[in-house]
Write an enzyme that holds these catalytic residues in place. Sequence first.
Site, PDB file in Angstrom:
ATOM      1  N   GLY A  96       0.827  -1.261   0.070  1.00  0.00           N
ATOM      2  CA  GLY A  96       0.043  -0.034   0.013  1.00  0.00           C
ATOM      3  C   GLY A  96       0.929   1.093  -0.052  1.00  0.00           C
ATOM      4  O   GLY A  96       2.087   1.337   0.292  1.00  0.00           O
ATOM      5  N   ILE A  98       0.422   5.507   1.226  1.00  0.00           N
ATOM      6  CA  ILE A  98       0.379   6.510   2.440  1.00  0.00           C
ATOM      7  C   ILE A  98      -1.003   6.483   3.155  1.00  0.00           C
ATOM      8  O   ILE A  98      -1.699   6.272   2.544  1.00  0.00           O
ATOM      9  CB  ILE A  98       0.793   7.775   2.087  1.00  0.00           C
ATOM     10  N   MET A 167      -6.575  -0.419   4.416  1.00  0.00           N
ATOM     11  CA  MET A 167      -5.859  -1.876   5.080  1.00  0.00           C
ATOM     12  C   MET A 167      -4.254  -1.668   4.324  1.00  0.00           C
ATOM     13  O   MET A 167      -4.219  -1.353   3.050  1.00  0.00           O
ATOM     14  CB  MET A 167      -6.694  -2.771   4.465  1.00  0.00           C
ATOM     15  N   CYS A 197      -3.721   6.834   0.532  1.00  0.00           N
ATOM     16  CA  CYS A 197      -3.428   5.623  -0.443  1.00  0.00           C
ATOM     17  C   CYS A 197      -3.012   5.733  -1.784  1.00  0.00           C
ATOM     18  O   CYS A 197      -3.231   4.949  -2.814  1.00  0.00           O
ATOM     19  CB  CYS A 197      -4.608   4.714  -0.350  1.00  0.00           C
TER      20      CYS A 197
END
Length: 242
Positions: A96, A98, A167, A197
């Site tokens: 992922g 940030i 997540m 993200c």
Amino acid sequence: MNTNQNKSVEFEDLGVKEYQPAWDYQEQLMKNIIDTKIKNRDLPAEQHSTTSNHLLFVEHPHVYTLGKSGHEENMLAGIDKLKEIDATFVKVNRGGDITYHGYGQVVGYPILDLENFFTDIHLYMRNLEEVIIRTIAEYGIKGERSPGETGVWLDVGKPYARKMCAMGVKASRWVTLHGFALNVNTDMRYFEYIIPCGIKDKQVTSLKRELERELTPEEMEELKAKIRKHFAEVFQAELIYK
């Protein structure tokens, strides 16, 4: 596949804890599980030790974390701004981009040996999403999955689609690390300093924003209990309180 499966999960609420010590603790739990798995390799099946599973809840002081595939340009605040807003910045080893962690969030870190459950990271992510989808449904909020994007979203496919739960995980030898961050009473202004993200055209939201009221400390504990209940159901696990 582990023939000696252990479906019990030790639960621990760490309260408010800085990001780095909580990460170190996760890493230690992961190492203990992996060490057991390595020992088991040299032993006959009947002598294998069971591996443990853990679920940690924690609330972090303001921190931005950047995943290993993330882009630093998605961090919009410089060092001076971070000081001004009393936040820190940490590069982490999860997938992922940030994200932000802060007060009023429920952050969940499952450190599971997936060989106790199923060996499928995709299914693991979908299960984590399912736990949150079922939890927020109890508040009359319809959580959804957004194709190609992890986490739990509202109003997917609409111009005002927004993410309530981020997540990001890492797995090594089928042992998981990191997890989910559900925005509850979160100060959403902190998301203005990042491209969450790495997704430019989508918004973020919180339970407080959607319900138009803050959850009391008692309601926050009830919410955590709901997450635990749904986690046990979705993963067919038994939670043990440490």
